[in-house]
Design an enzyme around this catalytic site. Structure first.
Site, PDB file in Angstrom:
ATOM      1  N   GLY A   1      12.961  -3.056   8.689  1.00  0.00           N
ATOM      2  CA  GLY A   1      13.598  -2.494   7.892  1.00  0.00           C
ATOM      3  C   GLY A   1      14.716  -1.985   8.541  1.00  0.00           C
ATOM      4  N   THR A   2      16.536  -1.972   9.438  1.00  0.00           N
ATOM      5  CA  THR A   2      17.367  -1.951  10.409  1.00  0.00           C
ATOM      6  C   THR A   2      18.852  -1.957   9.966  1.00  0.00           C
ATOM      7  OG1 THR A   2      15.221  -2.427  11.558  1.00  0.00           O
ATOM      8  CG2 THR A   2      17.910  -2.445  13.124  1.00  0.00           C
ATOM      9  N   VAL A   3      19.344  -1.898  10.593  1.00  0.00           N
ATOM     10  CA  VAL A   3      20.744  -1.090  10.767  1.00  0.00           C
ATOM     11  C   VAL A   3      21.376  -1.292  11.705  1.00  0.00           C
ATOM     12  CG1 VAL A   3      21.576  -0.325   8.248  1.00  0.00           C
ATOM     13  CG2 VAL A   3      21.518   1.111  10.548  1.00  0.00           C
TER      14      VAL A   3
END
Length: 536
Positions: A354-356
């Site tokens: 779940g990453t930016v």
């Protein structure tokens, strides 16, 4: 990197972006603009990375938050520095205590998989060591976005809705109510174009800015995390936060053709990419769009990934070193396993020895590869009341098997999926790159590096190229745009090809390369999300 040697054979709505004084590439336009604003105020690439990262916790809460982890590769003063800001498990957790709750594996949601967040400490540490502007000034754009609101983007609204639908069915305990209080309004989530305000988030960011993150680890925010955890049977305590410090590490690299590919060392999974490239550099690739190229890429990746999942964990307890896993001898042995047919991989036996995501660059030569995440989407589903802090669920990857390398233990760092990448050539910086998306990340790194180095694609083309993702055994998922004739040929070689219905799960990347002679920056951003490049 000379841009006239790079080309784009793919049809895309985006073209490679160019600028000279600075560049920010990330998945949200407003976050990219926040970083650019800081560059224009006299900040450097490190300041811009911090500003962008903080803004992303506001404008893309479906992928990251204040309660997540972070890693960074920073090129400055002719050297590459690595920062590991992943947090350990709580000191009071154990396999027995988890099993006493009737759990046979680590859960996705709740307080059990919550580990110590490292992101706020990463921002403060980067600012302290390499920043030019005052820390509060750097976080100001994010605070203003949270206070004044922002229009929700299209892809963000899609993921927000999906998370809400899932959480409404599965997050039923009282400990999850603060998530619904924080991320819904009157029982609804925002649609694309609707304004969204995050007042609690703004207050927390302001506290972090004023105290250089001490409020999060030693002050009132730490107290609130401790209180909520105790009330709902969690393991994390204030002492876990107080004793936490991010760690400066030496990045690890592999020579590939005329380039050096850099990753953060374990507990990050970037080593998977390097192990796969170490196998692949024993082959020559004449063209990208051939079944032989894809077959060898997939086979090398599955061998490396299988080893990574088996051996990578907290470096203090790993049984094999990075040098072992990247040795020529071991790569030669693994390469011999690749033939014309798809194989079912098993871990090898290395010799003992779940990453930016965002990328920034400035006109002074500084460049940053930065990634942060709550792991899976919004993370654990736990939000500390009144703070906007969504806690990560990184502990999900721990195993409840004492014999496993990545077994759960108190104060231990888990195998970590988020990885920033960096490319140099003959010791000179080419630039930062990264691909978000859980276990897709090292596979995305491999494909981006080969697209650039082996096939001379420009930054945007390297990201636009159709992707594949090894799942397990002989299963490989391909994007809707993946060439059908190659998919069929791979099937004939024994791969079990699954064609995805959309591009979800294949990662979302960013690239910034610097021209070695002129200093001109060339950036590519992800066509699979609301990607944006802000140049100056």
């Amino acid at each position: 990197m000379k841009f006239d040697t790079l080309y784009n054979p793919y049809k895309s709505q985006r073209m490679t972006s160019f600028s000279r004084k600075g560049m920010v590439a990330t998945s949200q336009p407003l976050a990219a603009q926040a970083g650019l604003e800081i560059l224009k105020k006299g900040g450097n690439a490190i300041d811009a990375a911090i500003a962008t990262a903080a803004a992303l916790t506001v404008v893309e809460p479906t992928s990251n938050g204040i309660g997540g982890d972070a890693f960074a590769l920073v090129w400055t003063n002719n050297k590459l520095h690595g920062l590991n800001a992943s947090g350990p498990s709580p000191k009071h957790i154990s396999i027995d205590k988890v099993k006493e709750r009737g759990l046979k594996e680590m859960p996705d949601y709740g307080l059990v998989p919550v580990t110590v967040p490292g992101a706020p400490a990463a921002w403060a540490e980067l600012s302290k060591k390499f920043g030019k502007l005052d820390f509060h000034e750097v976080l100001k754009p994010a605070i203003e976005l949270a206070e004044n609101g922002f229009p929700v983007s299209a892809v963000l609204s899609k993921y927000w809705k999906k998370s809400y639908e899932k959480f409404s069915q599965s997050l039923l305990g009282s400990e999850f109510q603060p998530w619904f209080d924080t991320f819904t309004s009157n029982g609804k989530v925002p649609k694309a174009g609707e304004m969204w305000f995050s007042p609690d988030h703004a207050k927390t960011l302001n506290l972090i800015a004023e105290t250089k993150a001490e409020a999060f680890y030693e002050g009132e925010l730490a107290d609130k995390i401790d209180k909520f955890s105790r009330e709902h049977g969690g393991f994390i305590r204030k002492e876990d936060l107080t004793t936490y410090k991010p760690e400066w590490v030496d990045p690890v690299s592999l020579s590939y053709r005329d380039y050096e590919v850099w990753e953060i060392p374990p507990n990050g999974q970037g080593l998977n990419t390097l192990m796969a490239l170490n196998i692949l550099k024993g082959f020559e690739f004449s063209e990208k769009e051939s079944v032989d190229t894809y077959h060898k890429q997939i086979e090398a990746m599955k061998l490396a990934f299988t080893d990574g999942l088996h051996y990578i964990t907290d470096p203090d307890v790993m049984t094999h070193s990075v040098e072992d896993l990247l040795s020529k001898e071991y790569a030669d042995n693994r390469r011999k396993l690749i033939n014309e047919e798809a194989l079912s991989p098993a871990p090898g036996s290395p010799p003992k020895g779940g990453t930016v995501y965002l990328a920034t660059a400035d006109g002074e030569g500084n460049m940053v590869s930065f990634i942060q995440s709550n792991y899976k989407g919004f993370g654990s589903g736990i939000v500390v009341p009144g703070t906007g802090i969504a806690m990560q669920n990184r502990g999900k990857d721990f195993k409840l098997d004492e014999e496993h390398e990545n077994s759960l233990a108190p104060g231990k760092k888990s195998y970590h999926t988020i990885i920033p990448g960096f490319l140099t050539k003959y010791g000179k910086p080419v630039g930062p790159f990264g691909v978000m998306g859980g276990f897709m990340q090292p596979q995305g790194h491999l494909q981006v590096v080969m697209n650039t180095v082996d096939f001379n694609l420009n930054p945007q083309a390297s990201l636009d190229a159709p992707r594949w993702m090894w799942l397990k055994g002989k299963e490989v998922m391909v994007e809707p745009g993946f060439p059908d004739h190659i998919a069929q040929a791979l099937q004939r070689r024994g791969h079990h090809i699954i064609r995805a219905v959309d591009e979800v799960g294949f990662g979302r990347g960013q690239i910034i390369w610097r021209d070695s002679d002129t200093g001109v920056l060339a950036g590519g951003t992800e066509s699979r999300t609301d990607g944006h490049i802000a140049g100056w």
